[in-house]
Design a protein around this motif. Structure first.
Motif, PDB file in Angstrom:
ATOM      1  N   VAL A  69       0.817  -1.143  -0.234  1.00  0.00           N
ATOM      2  CA  VAL A  69      -0.165  -0.238  -0.172  1.00  0.00           C
ATOM      3  C   VAL A  69       0.781   0.953   0.255  1.00  0.00           C
ATOM      4  N   THR A  70       0.787   2.056  -1.127  1.00  0.00           N
ATOM      5  CA  THR A  70       1.463   2.993  -1.353  1.00  0.00           C
ATOM      6  C   THR A  70       0.723   4.385  -1.407  1.00  0.00           C
ATOM      7  N   GLY A  71       1.992   5.689  -1.100  1.00  0.00           N
ATOM      8  CA  GLY A  71       1.271   6.553  -1.044  1.00  0.00           C
ATOM      9  C   GLY A  71       2.480   7.425  -2.651  1.00  0.00           C
ATOM     10  N   VAL A  72       3.503   6.634  -3.032  1.00  0.00           N
ATOM     11  CA  VAL A  72       4.561   6.757  -3.508  1.00  0.00           C
ATOM     12  C   VAL A  72       4.531   6.014  -4.737  1.00  0.00           C
ATOM     13  N   PRO A  73       4.239   6.740  -6.103  1.00  0.00           N
ATOM     14  CA  PRO A  73       3.811   5.941  -7.256  1.00  0.00           C
ATOM     15  C   PRO A  73       4.861   5.027  -7.557  1.00  0.00           C
ATOM     16  N   GLY A  74       4.909   3.979  -9.095  1.00  0.00           N
ATOM     17  CA  GLY A  74       6.504   3.587  -9.355  1.00  0.00           C
ATOM     18  C   GLY A  74       7.093   2.605  -8.342  1.00  0.00           C
ATOM     19  N   LEU A  75       6.275   1.453  -7.529  1.00  0.00           N
ATOM     20  CA  LEU A  75       7.344   1.238  -6.277  1.00  0.00           C
ATOM     21  C   LEU A  75       6.753  -0.255  -7.232  1.00  0.00           C
ATOM     22  N   ASP A  76       5.963  -0.930  -7.610  1.00  0.00           N
ATOM     23  CA  ASP A  76       5.560  -2.004  -8.978  1.00  0.00           C
ATOM     24  C   ASP A  76       6.542  -3.452  -9.190  1.00  0.00           C
ATOM     25  N   HIS A  77       8.076  -2.424  -9.198  1.00  0.00           N
ATOM     26  CA  HIS A  77       9.107  -3.680  -9.561  1.00  0.00           C
ATOM     27  C   HIS A  77       9.869  -3.555  -8.555  1.00  0.00           C
ATOM     28  N   LEU A  78       9.362  -3.312  -7.301  1.00  0.00           N
ATOM     29  CA  LEU A  78      10.143  -3.523  -6.110  1.00  0.00           C
ATOM     30  C   LEU A  78       8.814  -5.210  -5.340  1.00  0.00           C
ATOM     31  N   VAL A  79       7.948  -5.655  -6.051  1.00  0.00           N
ATOM     32  CA  VAL A  79       7.150  -6.467  -5.565  1.00  0.00           C
ATOM     33  C   VAL A  79       7.534  -7.620  -6.573  1.00  0.00           C
ATOM     34  N   TRP A  80       6.882  -9.233  -5.678  1.00  0.00           N
ATOM     35  CA  TRP A  80       6.836 -10.101  -6.636  1.00  0.00           C
ATOM     36  C   TRP A  80       5.777 -10.151  -7.479  1.00  0.00           C
ATOM     37  N   PRO A  81       5.779 -10.732  -8.987  1.00  0.00           N
ATOM     38  CA  PRO A  81       4.426 -10.647  -9.207  1.00  0.00           C
ATOM     39  C   PRO A  81       3.239 -10.955  -9.374  1.00  0.00           C
ATOM     40  N   GLY A  82       2.366 -10.520  -9.178  1.00  0.00           N
ATOM     41  CA  GLY A  82       0.645 -11.708  -8.319  1.00  0.00           C
ATOM     42  C   GLY A  82       0.899 -10.546  -7.496  1.00  0.00           C
ATOM     43  N   THR A  83       0.631  -9.730  -6.788  1.00  0.00           N
ATOM     44  CA  THR A  83       1.395  -8.940  -5.289  1.00  0.00           C
ATOM     45  C   THR A  83       0.864  -7.859  -6.176  1.00  0.00           C
ATOM     46  N   GLU A  84      -0.306  -7.439  -4.846  1.00  0.00           N
ATOM     47  CA  GLU A  84      -1.682  -6.308  -5.246  1.00  0.00           C
ATOM     48  C   GLU A  84      -0.373  -5.216  -4.589  1.00  0.00           C
ATOM     49  N   VAL A  85      -0.794  -3.785  -5.505  1.00  0.00           N
ATOM     50  CA  VAL A  85      -0.153  -2.908  -5.036  1.00  0.00           C
ATOM     51  C   VAL A  85      -1.034  -1.837  -5.220  1.00  0.00           C
ATOM     52  N   ILE A  86      -1.024  -1.611  -4.317  1.00  0.00           N
ATOM     53  CA  ILE A  86      -2.314  -0.647  -4.163  1.00  0.00           C
ATOM     54  C   ILE A  86      -2.261   1.078  -3.429  1.00  0.00           C
ATOM     55  N   GLU A  87      -2.155   2.061  -4.852  1.00  0.00           N
ATOM     56  CA  GLU A  87      -1.887   3.498  -4.351  1.00  0.00           C
ATOM     57  C   GLU A  87      -2.879   3.927  -3.932  1.00  0.00           C
ATOM     58  N   VAL A  88      -2.564   5.136  -2.429  1.00  0.00           N
ATOM     59  CA  VAL A  88      -2.731   5.999  -2.007  1.00  0.00           C
ATOM     60  C   VAL A  88      -2.826   7.166  -1.450  1.00  0.00           C
ATOM     61  N   PRO A  89      -3.098   7.941  -1.158  1.00  0.00           N
ATOM     62  CA  PRO A  89      -3.220   9.330  -1.292  1.00  0.00           C
ATOM     63  C   PRO A  89      -1.942   9.003   0.094  1.00  0.00           C
ATOM     64  N   GLU A  90      -0.752  10.257  -0.036  1.00  0.00           N
ATOM     65  CA  GLU A  90      -0.389   9.633   1.314  1.00  0.00           C
ATOM     66  C   GLU A  90      -0.740   9.841   2.370  1.00  0.00           C
ATOM     67  N   ASP A  91      -1.206  10.577   2.576  1.00  0.00           N
ATOM     68  CA  ASP A  91      -2.582  10.471   4.444  1.00  0.00           C
ATOM     69  C   ASP A  91      -3.551   9.945   4.622  1.00  0.00           C
ATOM     70  N   GLU A  92      -3.790   8.873   3.430  1.00  0.00           N
ATOM     71  CA  GLU A  92      -4.808   7.727   3.807  1.00  0.00           C
ATOM     72  C   GLU A  92      -4.742   7.125   5.357  1.00  0.00           C
ATOM     73  N   PRO A  93      -5.706   7.456   5.752  1.00  0.00           N
ATOM     74  CA  PRO A  93      -5.682   7.123   7.569  1.00  0.00           C
ATOM     75  C   PRO A  93      -5.820   5.386   7.230  1.00  0.00           C
TER      76      PRO A  93
END
Length: 200
Positions: A49-73
């Motif tokens: 879960v990330t407020g930083v775009p472009g981090l998909d390459h850090l995770v294994w294939p098939g891992t869900e990447v959820i982009e949220v606002p930086e201050d998402e509660p």
């Protein structure tokens, strides 16, 4: 029982990069190490879960990447997670022992929420059933999350704790990293490559 572990990455975490280390590289190193802790666990589904775009390459294939606002509660993050139980882990704890994540889940057998407190305030990680209890909105950066949760809980013994750990919130916190402890390989390589003698 479907268990999800969400590693939460915020842009502000780059602020702990020491002099001579690129903040973006530091952020990616700690995030990847925190993710690797989770991805190596059995019987859990890792999510980034990330407020930083472009981090998909850090995770294994098939891992869900959820982009949220930086201050998402925390409540907003929890609403995006699937499963029966979830742990939400702050990515600035790249050396967290996997055993503590297991303890968080185990405590849900007797409590509705369990917390791994952070040295100096806040929490390293929190666990709860899904959907998250409506009263359990205290986030990982709450000054006293355990006290806040217990004050909000509708009954006694609904909030459990496990042994605490540390987060890397400033460059001074890097002294908490133990070179003798296994893991945190990306952070270790980045810091040792920067010439910081304590990580060689």
């Amino acid at each position: 029982m479907r268990r999800t572990v969400a590693v939460v990455v915020r842009q502000s975490m780059a602020g702990a990069a020491p002099d001579g280390v690129d903040p973006r590289e530091f952020l990616e190193a700690i995030a990847e190490d925190a993710y690797e802790v989770v991805a190596g666990l059995d019987l859990v589904t890792p999510v980034l879960v990330t407020g930083v775009p472009g981090l998909d390459h850090l995770v294994w294939p098939g891992t869900e990447v959820i982009e949220v606002p930086e201050d998402e509660p925390l409540a907003g993050i929890a609403a995006r997670l699937d499963g029966d139980q979830a742990v939400v882990l702050s990515a600035d704890a790249p050396d967290l022992p996997p055993l503590l994540i297991g303890k968080l889940f185990r405590e849900l057998g007797r409590a509705q929420v369990s917390v791994c407190p952070a040295d100096g305030g806040g929490a390293v990680a929190m666990a709860f059933g899904l959907p998250m209890p409506a009263w359990a909105g205290a986030g990982l950066d709450e000054d006293e999350p355990v006290a806040a949760l217990r004050a909000a809980a509708p009954g006694r013994r609904m909030v459990a704790t496990v042994p605490g750990w540390h987060r890397l919130r400033t460059a001074d916190d890097l002294a908490r990293l133990d070179p003798g402890l296994e893991g945190w390989d990306n952070t270790r390589a980045l810091l040792s490559g920067s010439g910081l003698s304590s990580f060689r």
